[in-house]
Enzyme design. Structure first.
Site, short mmCIF file in Angstrom:
data_model
loop_
_atom_site.label_atom_id
_atom_site.label_comp_id
_atom_site.label_asym_id
_atom_site.label_seq_id
_atom_site.Cartn_x
_atom_site.Cartn_y
_atom_site.Cartn_z
N ARG A 28 11.48 15.58 86.31
CA ARG A 28 10.61 14.11 85.76
C ARG A 28 9.65 14.54 84.71
O ARG A 28 8.97 15.95 84.99
CB ARG A 28 9.65 13.19 86.70
CG ARG A 28 10.20 12.84 87.62
CD ARG A 28 9.92 12.27 89.13
NE ARG A 28 10.23 11.68 90.11
CZ ARG A 28 10.50 10.34 90.14
NH1 ARG A 28 10.50 9.70 89.08
NH2 ARG A 28 11.97 10.49 90.81
N ASP A 29 9.24 13.44 84.17
CA ASP A 29 8.38 14.07 82.31
C ASP A 29 7.42 13.93 83.08
O ASP A 29 6.63 12.68 84.14
CB ASP A 29 8.50 12.82 81.63
CG ASP A 29 8.25 12.84 79.87
OD1 ASP A 29 9.18 13.10 79.28
OD2 ASP A 29 7.15 13.47 79.87
N ILE A 30 6.30 14.40 82.36
CA ILE A 30 4.93 14.82 82.69
C ILE A 30 4.11 13.49 82.09
O ILE A 30 2.87 13.82 82.70
CB ILE A 30 4.36 16.38 82.24
CG1 ILE A 30 3.32 17.00 83.00
CG2 ILE A 30 4.07 16.44 81.15
CD1 ILE A 30 3.19 18.20 82.71
N GLU A 94 9.72 16.11 70.50
CA GLU A 94 8.33 16.65 70.29
C GLU A 94 8.78 18.38 70.68
O GLU A 94 7.86 19.49 70.31
CB GLU A 94 7.04 16.48 71.25
CG GLU A 94 6.09 15.40 70.22
CD GLU A 94 5.59 15.01 71.65
OE1 GLU A 94 5.34 15.09 72.61
OE2 GLU A 94 4.32 13.56 70.97
N VAL A 95 9.92 18.11 71.91
CA VAL A 95 10.43 20.10 72.05
C VAL A 95 11.69 20.31 72.22
O VAL A 95 12.64 19.63 72.12
CB VAL A 95 10.53 19.67 73.83
CG1 VAL A 95 10.94 20.63 74.50
CG2 VAL A 95 9.14 19.36 74.28
N HIS A 99 17.30 16.98 75.13
CA HIS A 99 17.67 16.51 76.24
C HIS A 99 16.89 14.55 76.36
O HIS A 99 16.96 14.45 75.09
CB HIS A 99 14.96 16.17 76.69
CG HIS A 99 14.30 16.93 76.02
ND1 HIS A 99 13.84 17.05 74.83
CD2 HIS A 99 13.72 15.45 74.98
CE1 HIS A 99 13.27 16.16 74.15
NE2 HIS A 99 12.97 15.22 74.56
P1 5GP Z 1 9.96 14.68 73.11
O1 5GP Z 1 9.18 13.78 72.04
O2 5GP Z 1 10.30 15.98 72.51
O3 5GP Z 1 11.76 13.47 72.93
O4 5GP Z 1 9.82 14.85 75.11
C1 5GP Z 1 9.39 15.72 74.92
C2 5GP Z 1 9.14 15.13 76.51
O5 5GP Z 1 8.48 16.11 77.35
C3 5GP Z 1 7.74 14.26 76.18
O6 5GP Z 1 8.25 12.86 76.89
C4 5GP Z 1 6.82 14.94 77.05
O7 5GP Z 1 6.31 14.18 78.10
C5 5GP Z 1 7.61 16.04 78.16
N1 5GP Z 1 6.80 17.45 78.39
C6 5GP Z 1 6.68 18.55 77.55
N2 5GP Z 1 5.89 19.29 78.56
C7 5GP Z 1 6.31 18.73 79.52
C8 5GP Z 1 5.49 19.62 80.62
O8 5GP Z 1 5.15 21.15 80.73
N3 5GP Z 1 6.89 18.99 81.87
C9 5GP Z 1 7.10 17.94 81.76
N4 5GP Z 1 7.54 17.42 82.80
N5 5GP Z 1 7.66 17.00 80.48
C10 5GP Z 1 6.64 17.80 79.79
#
Ligand code: 5GP
Length: 113
Positions: A28-30, A94-95, A99
């Site tokens: 689950r997303d945080i 962001e990551v 994903h």
């Molecule tokens: P992006 O913006 O890269 O597509 O999505 C990254 C997602 O990772 C975001 O929705 C953010 O809330 C989630 N996220 C970032 N850090 C963590 C974490 O430490 N744990 C979890 N479960 N989700 C995270």
């Protein structure tokens, strides 16, 4: 150096894991953007979808199938859901460990922000 999501997949950082096998983990997303917001990742770190190669086709296909299984498990299959890969800065990534976002449980708008 491991990515944040590699650490989650390895159990080094806690997460609410909803699916796991030898090559895919989902949790689950945080910071959920919908009542159901799950991230489906490969255990192997791939920075962006632009880094995928022909040999990764089955892996990516399995990520989509896992998303469907989770959607059924959590009960968002009847109403429907959205799958999203963000790619690099303009895509809102962001990551840098690919994903697949599974978002459901509410009506989505279009176009996305
Ligand atoms: P992006 O913006 O890269 O597509 O999505 C990254 C997602 O990772 C975001 O929705 C953010 O809330 C989630 N996220 C970032 N850090 C963590 C974490 O430490 N744990 C979890 N479960 N989700 C995270």
């Amino acid at each position: 150096m491991s990515t944040l999501f590699e650490k989650i997949a390895a159990g080094e950082i806690p997460a609410d894991i909803v699916y796991s096998d030898d090559e895919i983990v989902a949790f689950r997303d945080i910071n959920p953007q919908a009542p159901t917001h799950v991230l489906i990742i490969p255990r192997r770190p791939i920075p962006t979808v632009l880094d995928l190669e022909a040999g990764d086709a089955e892996l990516v296909g399995r990520m989509v199938l896992v998303a469907g299984q989770i959607a059924r498990d959590v009960g968002v299959d009847a109403g429907g859901y959205r799958l999203v890969f963000n790619c690099k800065e303009d895509g809102g990534q962001e990551v840098y460990h690919i994903h697949l976002h599974l978002l459901g449980g509410r009506k989505m708008s279009w176009p996305p922000g």
